[in-house]
Design an enzyme around this catalytic site. Structure first.
Site, PDB file in Angstrom:
ATOM      1  N   ASP A 226       2.977 -13.463   1.067  1.00 19.58           N
ATOM      2  CA  ASP A 226       2.980 -14.337   2.292  1.00 19.58           C
ATOM      3  C   ASP A 226       4.527 -14.654   2.502  1.00 19.58           C
ATOM      4  O   ASP A 226       4.621 -14.522   3.935  1.00 19.58           O
ATOM      5  CB  ASP A 226       2.251 -15.801   1.947  1.00 19.58           C
ATOM      6  CG  ASP A 226       2.585 -16.435   0.472  1.00 19.58           C
ATOM      7  OD1 ASP A 226       3.065 -15.810  -0.295  1.00 19.58           O
ATOM      8  OD2 ASP A 226       2.067 -17.481   0.251  1.00 19.58           O
ATOM      9  N   ASP A 254       3.202  -1.593   7.916  1.00 20.42           N
ATOM     10  CA  ASP A 254       2.973  -1.613   9.428  1.00 20.42           C
ATOM     11  C   ASP A 254       3.795  -2.728  10.013  1.00 20.42           C
ATOM     12  O   ASP A 254       4.381  -2.658  11.286  1.00 20.42           O
ATOM     13  CB  ASP A 254       1.593  -2.098   9.911  1.00 20.42           C
ATOM     14  CG  ASP A 254       0.877  -0.710   9.962  1.00 20.42           C
ATOM     15  OD1 ASP A 254       1.398   0.355   9.659  1.00 20.42           O
ATOM     16  OD2 ASP A 254      -0.568  -0.738  10.362  1.00 20.42           O
TER      17      ASP A 254
END
Ligand code: NAD
Length: 359
Positions: A226, A254
């Protein structure tokens, strides 16, 4: 005597053949300059293979790949095959290729080229100088772990299950690829996990830490996933090489790629324990512009450069190709996808000619 390499070319569908032809002429030129002799063998995959044989990855194509030093792939897929049942779709060819060659490591660089800084959606001072390599584990983790499926509980409710699992040996082999990649770069490796919550990540962190003793020249750090997602958009320059599992890598690679803002520029590599790796652009077959001489061949050319660096251990050839790409961008040549005011719009072929001249 010239060093000899046997390269399998998989042009595939859509813009594939156009961009592949540019990459091949660049390889031929670099081969002449550095006394490397490439033997090219072409094989069908994806929709092109379905049209020829009914199979998106004919066994002869896989065999040809196995019998080579490296595989250069363009892209597969297109509207024409979209209505076929899933086991006959072009994408199956890619999955079959990865499985057939045992490709467990995916390398995705995200490098901001100075000439294209303004293509990023982030501010110039944040992305300028970014040069990240994401090493993603490709054949394990939650995408493959057992049990998996949708089951019915005793109360009749449906329950979906996937299992995130890694063995020590799976962690070790991806770890080695990442430490080696970091060595070829700035020597910093950040391992991304969720070890504060997941046991599988605790094992991941322990094994990567142990492995680091064999790579004293590489500086290892750890980060929770995270936080890594936040840091990638907050201060991406802090990263050199990132190693992570399949799910986290899918998402982070990505995100990192999009820092660059231009899909037509991004190469990738997939490597196995031994045998040939597969080198391919991140983008798809772009059927909307296929056959119109509009495609940007640079991701394909940079994939060839990655093939030379990571597949054939020819860093000098790779460097020269990457320098040529920078040079044509400096000269102002742009394909439509990266065009900006004041630059010279060129097609795929003309971009190829400019690259050859720059080489
Ligand atoms: P895409 O990457 O093919 O295209 C997305 C957009 O980017 C399009 O507008 C396209 O014109 C543009 N684009 C992509 N590459 C470009 C290039 N080199 N130069 C200029 N513009 C470029 O993704 P999509 O449209 O979602 O998918 C099209 C087909 O490709 C589908 O069949 C999909 O399954 C397949 N696909 C294949 C791969 C692969 O081979 N690895 C990856 C992604 C998608």
């Amino acid at each position: 005597m010239a060093k000899q390499y046997r390269i399998t070319l998989l042009p595939g569908d859509g813009i594939g053949p156009e961009i592949m032809s540019v990459a091949v002429s660049v390889l031929k030129e670099i081969g002449q300059q550095l006394n490397l002799q490439f033997t090219f063998q072409e094989a069908p995959i994806g929709g092109a293979a379905i049209d020829l044989t009914g199979d998106p990855l004919p066994s002869e194509s896989l065999e040809t790949c196995r019998n080579s030093d490296a595989v250069l792939l363009a892209a597969i897929g297109g509207f024409k095959w979209d209505t076929l049942p899933s086991h006959q779709r072009p994408e199956r060819g890619l999955l079959g290729l990865r499985a057939g060659l045992g490709l467990f490591a995916n390398l995705r660089p995200a490098k901001i080229l100075p000439q294209l800084v303004d293509a990023s959606s982030l501010k110039r001072d944040i992305v300028e100088g970014v040069d990240i390599m994401v090493v993603r584990e490709l054949t394990g983790g939650v995408y493959f772990g057992q049990p998996k499926g949708i089951f019915t509980t005793e109360t009749g409710e449906k329950r979906g299950v996937n299992t995130m699992a890694y063995t020590e040996s799976e962690i070790e082999r991806i770890g080695r690829v990442a430490f080696e990649a970091a060595r070829k770069r700035q020597g910093r490796l950040c391992s991304v996990d969720k070890a504060n919550v997941l046991e599988v990540s605790q094992l991941w962190r322990d094994r990567i830490t142990q492995l680091s003793q064999e790579y004293p020249d590489v500086e290892l750090s750890h980060m929770y996933v995270d936080n890594a997602a936040m840091q990638l958009v907050r201060y991406p320059k802090q990263f050199d090489t990132i190693v992570t599992g399949n799910l986290f890598g899918d998402i982070l690679s990505d995100a990192a790629a999009m820092l660059t803002g231009s899909i037509g520029m991004l190469p990738s590599a997939s490597l196995g324990a031994s045998g040939p790796g597969v080198f391919e652009p991140v983008h798809g077959s772009a059927p909307d512009i296929a056959g119109q001489d509009k495609a940007n061949p640079i991701a394909q050319v940079l994939s060839a450069a990655m093939m030379l660096r990571y597949g054939l251990n020819e860093p000098e050839a790779s460097d020269r190709i990457e320098q040529a790409v920078l040079k044509v961008l400096d000269q102002g040549y742009r394909t439509g996808d990266i065009m900006s005011p004041g630059m010279t719009l060129v097609g795929c072929q003309a971009m190829g000619e400019a690259l050859l001249k720059a080489l």
